[in-house]
Design a protein around this motif. Structure first.
Motif, short mmCIF file in Angstrom:
data_model
loop_
_atom_site.label_atom_id
_atom_site.label_comp_id
_atom_site.label_asym_id
_atom_site.label_seq_id
_atom_site.Cartn_x
_atom_site.Cartn_y
_atom_site.Cartn_z
N PHE A 1 20.28 12.49 1.41
CA PHE A 1 19.48 12.78 2.59
C PHE A 1 18.29 13.62 2.16
N ASP A 2 17.08 13.13 2.47
CA ASP A 2 15.85 13.83 2.09
C ASP A 2 15.54 14.88 3.15
N LEU A 3 16.04 16.08 2.92
CA LEU A 3 15.90 17.17 3.88
C LEU A 3 14.46 17.67 3.98
N ALA A 4 13.76 17.70 2.86
CA ALA A 4 12.40 18.25 2.86
C ALA A 4 11.41 17.39 3.64
N ARG A 5 11.63 16.09 3.72
CA ARG A 5 10.68 15.20 4.37
C ARG A 5 11.23 14.52 5.62
N SER A 6 12.33 14.98 6.12
CA SER A 6 12.97 14.35 7.27
C SER A 6 12.24 14.71 8.57
N ARG B 1 18.93 27.88 2.37
CA ARG B 1 20.38 27.99 2.15
C ARG B 1 20.92 26.95 1.19
N LEU B 2 20.30 25.79 1.13
CA LEU B 2 20.78 24.72 0.25
C LEU B 2 19.95 24.58 -1.01
N ALA B 3 19.16 25.58 -1.35
CA ALA B 3 18.22 25.49 -2.48
C ALA B 3 18.91 25.13 -3.79
N THR B 4 20.11 25.63 -4.03
CA THR B 4 20.79 25.35 -5.31
C THR B 4 21.33 23.93 -5.37
N SER C 1 29.18 18.52 7.42
CA SER C 1 29.70 19.88 7.32
C SER C 1 28.72 20.80 6.59
N LEU C 2 28.16 20.31 5.50
CA LEU C 2 27.19 21.10 4.72
C LEU C 2 25.95 21.41 5.55
N LEU C 3 25.42 20.40 6.24
CA LEU C 3 24.22 20.60 7.04
C LEU C 3 24.50 21.53 8.23
N LYS C 4 25.70 21.43 8.80
CA LYS C 4 26.05 22.30 9.92
C LYS C 4 26.12 23.76 9.47
N ASP C 5 26.72 24.00 8.30
CA ASP C 5 26.78 25.37 7.78
C ASP C 5 25.38 25.91 7.46
N VAL D 1 25.25 16.18 13.38
CA VAL D 1 25.53 17.43 12.69
C VAL D 1 25.90 18.50 13.72
N THR D 2 25.03 18.73 14.68
CA THR D 2 25.29 19.64 15.80
C THR D 2 24.83 18.92 17.06
N GLY D 3 24.99 19.56 18.20
CA GLY D 3 24.52 18.94 19.44
C GLY D 3 23.03 18.74 19.45
N MET D 4 22.31 19.59 18.72
CA MET D 4 20.85 19.52 18.70
C MET D 4 20.32 18.68 17.52
#
Length: 181
Positions: free
Chosen positions: A83-88, A102-105, A135-139, A46-49
């Protein structure tokens, strides 16, 4: 190599043309199996980090709607990438809260799902879904913009604004049918 024959001729050929069909002529984006495995087995950067391991991504396939003729009725080319963002465990806690806000909706129980069915080929849809997810995760992970420092207009700016308003008023007054003296 012709797989299906109908009434003595190959699909895609004119009647009477008896040359051997060599297979599909559309360009193949990922020609060999090694390339296919590499794309699907590698981690999502997603990003370098922030790098999402391939083990945290879930893919589901289904039949796609739209153009494609008989092909679309037999292949599962539509891809849903989740992708399970909450438990990753791969997303740091401070970044996770920002991304969740930011991605709540778009989240359902903390899971972000991307569907791709634009292409006829499943592999191209898989690649498109991965690109859109990255792209979505990067934004969502981007740093917030700097806070605007409140300022007030300078004295010169106020005077210029007032003098412009007066000039405009004089112009309008001069357009009247009976000017006031």
């Amino acid at each position: 190599m012709c797989v299906t024959r109908r009434q003595g001729h190959h699909y895609g050929e004119r009647q009477g043309d008896h040359s051997i069909a060599t297979g599909p002529t559309w360009p193949r984006r990922f020609a060999n199996r090694k390339e296919r495995r590499r794309i699907m087995a590698e981690d999502l950067t997603v990003t370098g980090m922030l790098v999402i391991p391939a083990s945290e991504l879930r893919e589901r396939f289904s039949r796609s709607s739209g153009p494609g003729g008989q092909h679309v009725n037999t292949t599962d080319s539509r891809v849903e990438l989740s992708f399970d963002l909450a438990r990753s465990p791969s997303v740091p806690e401070w970044l996770r809260t920002r991304m969740l806000d930011r991605l709540a909706t778009r989240l359902v129980d903390g899971v972000l799902t991307i569907a791709a069915s634009e292409q006829r080929a499943q592999l191209q849809n898989r690649a498109a879904a991965r690109e859109r997810l990255a792209s979505l995760l990067k934004d969502a992970a981007a740093a917030p913009p700097p806070v605007r420092r409140a300022t007030k207009p300078s004295r010169g700016a106020k005077e210029r604004r007032i003098s412009a308003k007066k000039r405009r008023g004089v112009t309008k007054r001069n357009r009247r049918a009976f000017p006031d003296d």
